[in-house]
Design an enzyme around this catalytic site. Structure first.
Site, short mmCIF file in Angstrom:
data_model
loop_
_atom_site.label_atom_id
_atom_site.label_comp_id
_atom_site.label_asym_id
_atom_site.label_seq_id
_atom_site.Cartn_x
_atom_site.Cartn_y
_atom_site.Cartn_z
N CYS A 45 -17.68 8.63 -26.08
CA CYS A 45 -16.94 9.31 -25.02
C CYS A 45 -15.49 9.54 -25.43
O CYS A 45 -14.66 9.87 -24.58
CB CYS A 45 -17.02 8.52 -23.71
N CYS A 61 -9.84 18.56 -12.23
CA CYS A 61 -10.35 19.45 -13.28
C CYS A 61 -9.18 20.09 -14.02
O CYS A 61 -8.12 20.33 -13.43
CB CYS A 61 -11.22 20.56 -12.70
N GLN A 63 -23.66 6.71 -16.02
CA GLN A 63 -23.08 8.00 -16.40
C GLN A 63 -22.78 8.83 -15.15
O GLN A 63 -23.54 8.82 -14.18
CB GLN A 63 -24.04 8.76 -17.31
N CYS A 106 -15.04 20.15 -2.80
CA CYS A 106 -14.96 19.83 -4.23
C CYS A 106 -16.27 20.27 -4.87
O CYS A 106 -17.29 19.58 -4.76
CB CYS A 106 -14.74 18.34 -4.45
#
Length: 484
Positions: free
Chosen positions: A438, A97, A293, A176
């Site tokens: 994307c 992240c 996805q 996580c």
């Protein structure tokens, strides 16, 4: 976060590292963007817009520098405490992240601005109407992941997770919070399992793919694909079975070589891997290495929005470009008279045909699915002649990979400017195109072609927050043919 910055970074040493910089914006990598007094651009990892920061420079070029935040004098009101203990700027921090230090709503605003900037600066396209961003759960959303596995002899343990920030090393992760809660809770037991395997030093990766429980839009199956470079012993196979028996929903798949070698450890499970699209009465089985996805919560609302924007009428023909295993194609078949799905992967086309056959008898309200055909073709080598050969369609849905759909847009632009190939008759351009992207850069490139060379206007566009806490920008745009 401020304490962490002060504790985990070196104090400024060079004169330019003593200077305070004002952060102006975030780039597409989630880095703060500032300028020195001489105009040089500085990209600052960990900084947010409107903050005053000092930077430890790690890369220097003639026109720009890149570094990491060391001191914070004025803090953004949008800065929040990261939820994950492994996120941050410290040594060994997880690199999965990039934006947990930014409020979730502010992340979406940053992505919306990135989309607008890309469309205008790269494609010279001005959107007529901005769509409300599509948002979903900010945590426990990631149903797909590729987890690295590394036995570290000096630590005497196996690490499983994402790579460290800007490193090839595997982060030492115990939880996580972007993975589904049962998977996050499974990380430490997985590490203990890998420690116990005879093959622990020849297993570099576990690929995760989660599916819905049949008839429910909720987690039901956890498929774990173990990449192993050497054959597994009978004892190791039994350890995998014991782990699956102790953790609900787990299915082990093995991958001894390339993706085409992936197979179940044992017989076909009672609950196959798949996901639901409840609004359309569709269930989509898939293999764990198929493209689906990452975020099923957002995917459900994305499919619904795309079909509402496309506004297919019952008498119309639709082409779904880059159709994959039928994520949009099958829902389109509940609305249109005829659908053509085109995809580059033969394996995905085969899966799409299987899914169409599976869902035909189960269509909502007893309606059969529209006549639907699937074709495998390299969509990066499209020509006007190939486009005409596929026949006229009233509407298009385009959902390409990060590379975009340049060849498709170029073929459409060529037909608009040069007319039909010799001997071709009856073909017409679609009145509306819905483009799911994307990558804002390739969307902007293709939008520029559609608007400036193919006779379309961009009527709507907006972001889809498919990947909260990352800098990844997913979006959707609508193009209407001028004069229609």
């Amino acid at each position: 976060m401020t304490d962490e910055i002060q504790q985990n970074n070196k104090a400024p040493g060079r004169p330019d590292e003593e200077a305070w910089l004002t952060v102006e914006s975030l780039d597409l990598e989630g880095q703060g963007v500032a300028h020195r007094a001489d105009g040089k651009v500085v990209f600052v990892d960990g900084a947010l817009p409107f903050e005053e920061v000092r930077v430890q420079v790690q890369r220097r070029k003639n026109n720009w520098e890149q570094g990491v935040l060391t001191d914070l004098r004025r803090e953004s009101s949008q800065r929040v405490r990261p939820r994950c203990p492994h996120f941050g700027l410290h040594a060994g921090a997880c690199g999965g992240c990039k934006m947990q230090h930014l409020d979730a709503a502010a992340q979406v605003a940053v992505k919306q601005r990135a989309l607008e900037d890309a469309l205008w600066h790269l494609g010279k396209v001005k959107v007529q109407t901005l769509l409300r961003p599509l948002e979903g759960p900010a945590w426990h959303y990631r149903y797909r992941a590729r987890l690295s596995v590394r036995y570290v002899q000096r630590k005497g343990t196996t690490l499983i997770g994402f790579h460290e920030r800007k490193s090839r090393y595997v982060a030492d992760m115990g939880v996580c919070p972007v993975l589904p809660a049962p998977v996050s809770a499974m990380l430490l037991p997985l590490r203990r399992l890998m420690d116990s395997l005879e093959a622990r030093e020849s297993c570099p990766q576990i690929e995760l793919a989660c599916g819905d429980a049949p008839g429910q839009a909720a987690l039901g199956v956890i498929a774990l694909v173990l990449r192993h470079l050497q054959p597994l012993s009978d004892a190791d196979r039994q350890r995998l079975r014991d782990f699956a028996a102790a953790h609900e929903g787990v299915q082990w798949w093995l991958q001894p070589k390339g993706p085409d070698t992936v197979h179940l450890l044992d017989a076909e499970p009672d609950v196959p891997l798949g996901y639901e699209l409840p609004e359309f009465g569709i269930r989509m089985p898939f293999r764990p290495t198929d493209f689906t996805q990452v975020n099923p919560h957002i995917n459900r609302v994305l499919v619904s929005r795309a079909l509402r924007l496309l506004d297919v009428q019952p008498h119309e023909r639709v082409i779904d470009w880059f159709c994959g295993l039928g994520n949009f194609t099958l829902p389109l078949a509940t609305r249109a008279a005829q659908v053509l799905g085109i995809e580059g992967s033969e394996a995905l086309v085969a899966r799409a045909r299987e899914n169409f056959a599976l869902n035909g008898p189960a269509a909502p309200a007893g309606r059969t699915l529209a006549a639907t055909r699937f074709v495998a073709r390299n969509l990066f080598e499209m020509t006007p002649e190939m486009l005409v050969a596929d026949g006229a369609a009233d509407r298009w849905l385009v959902d390409p990979p990060r590379e975009g759909a340049f060849a498709l847009a170029k073929a459409l632009a060529d037909l608009h400017q040069q007319g039909l190939p010799e001997g071709a008759t009856g073909w017409r351009a679609p009145s509306r195109i819905v483009y799911v992207s994307c990558n804002p850069a390739t969307l902007a490139r293709d939008a520029g072609l559609l608007v400036h060379q193919a006779g379309y206007r961009c009527t709507h566009a907006g972001v889809v927050n498919m990947f909260p806490h990352t800098a990844h920008v997913e979006s959707i745009a609508v193009f209407d043919r001028t004069g229609d």
